[in-house]
Design a protein around this motif. Sequence first.
Motif, mmCIF file in Angstrom:
data_model
loop_
_atom_site.group_PDB
_atom_site.id
_atom_site.type_symbol
_atom_site.label_atom_id
_atom_site.label_comp_id
_atom_site.label_asym_id
_atom_site.label_seq_id
_atom_site.Cartn_x
_atom_site.Cartn_y
_atom_site.Cartn_z
ATOM 1 N N LYS A 1 -12.850 4.914 -7.160
ATOM 2 C CA LYS A 1 -13.009 5.109 -5.923
ATOM 3 C C LYS A 1 -12.089 4.543 -4.707
ATOM 4 N N ASP A 2 -11.497 3.385 -5.304
ATOM 5 C CA ASP A 2 -10.534 2.750 -4.395
ATOM 6 C C ASP A 2 -8.978 2.972 -4.914
ATOM 7 N N TYR A 3 -8.616 4.011 -5.740
ATOM 8 C CA TYR A 3 -7.384 4.239 -6.349
ATOM 9 C C TYR A 3 -6.650 4.851 -5.126
ATOM 10 N N PRO A 4 -6.978 5.857 -4.363
ATOM 11 C CA PRO A 4 -6.053 6.377 -3.252
ATOM 12 C C PRO A 4 -5.599 5.061 -2.197
ATOM 13 N N PHE A 5 -6.343 3.861 -2.044
ATOM 14 C CA PHE A 5 -6.003 2.747 -1.358
ATOM 15 C C PHE A 5 -4.881 1.883 -1.943
ATOM 16 N N HIS A 6 -5.252 1.941 -3.396
ATOM 17 C CA HIS A 6 -4.247 1.138 -4.204
ATOM 18 C C HIS A 6 -3.012 1.856 -4.225
ATOM 19 N N VAL A 7 -2.909 3.244 -4.408
ATOM 20 C CA VAL A 7 -1.513 3.643 -4.353
ATOM 21 C C VAL A 7 -0.815 3.749 -3.117
ATOM 22 N N ALA A 8 -1.490 3.736 -1.893
ATOM 23 C CA ALA A 8 -1.030 3.764 -0.709
ATOM 24 C C ALA A 8 -0.179 2.382 -0.267
ATOM 25 N N SER A 9 -1.300 1.157 -0.942
ATOM 26 C CA SER A 9 -0.803 -0.003 -0.471
ATOM 27 C C SER A 9 0.298 -0.521 -1.467
ATOM 28 N N ALA A 10 0.248 -0.267 -2.744
ATOM 29 C CA ALA A 10 1.333 -0.507 -3.615
ATOM 30 C C ALA A 10 2.676 0.231 -3.464
ATOM 31 N N VAL A 11 2.592 1.379 -3.200
ATOM 32 C CA VAL A 11 3.791 2.078 -2.566
ATOM 33 C C VAL A 11 4.594 1.382 -1.366
#
Length: 238
Positions: free
Chosen positions: A193-203
Amino acid sequence: MLWFKQGLCFLPACLVTWSSCTFIVSYLIALFREDVDVIFPYISDTGANPPESCIFGLMTFISACLGTSTMYVRYKYVEKLGQDLLVVNPKLNKAALWLGMLACLGMCIVATFQETIIPIVHDIGAFLFFLTGVLYLILQCVISKKAYPYGSTLGVCRARVFIAVLASLAFFPTIICAGFVKQTELHRHPDDKDYPFHVASAVCEWIVAFSFVCFFLTYIDDFKLFTLRVTTEYEEES
């Protein structure tokens, strides 16, 4: 004369090269050992497990030392401009120096306290590094504008503004999206569920980090123009 022998330009050149290698080498080692995913790991993820954590910690500490030296030399250069031309407020110059020193301290905290061992301290160090780093870029843009046309060309000043704006815009999603990431494992799955937030934060984290690297790249031409000398005075006891 070779370009890297002119003035003190070897300092930012070494900082840019070493810092880039720090990010890339730890990522490649972690990727080879399958400790992180190929796409979008946090920078800290690539230095969480040994042996890459040892390499990441050592290289980051050296980057912090190079950063401290480069920022201090920049401070002395701007101080000289302020004394001779009265174009930069000394308080503004000192504020930028202290912010830079705090950013380097944050780097050392990130490298020393891995996110998988003491996450709270690690997160504090990362926040300190990114926040004070972005503020340092902004103040240096102000200093460059006030000092123009001395030291930096108009193109360099504009490049610094662009990099500082990019880092500032990327900083906010880095912090905000990280607050929604609940998974603490190094391997992520797109179905989380938190994968999109992880991607945005990491990028955005990678964008901010390499914005810092690119900003110091703009120091190279400036540092060709001057050198520093250390004088020693000895007073005999009466």
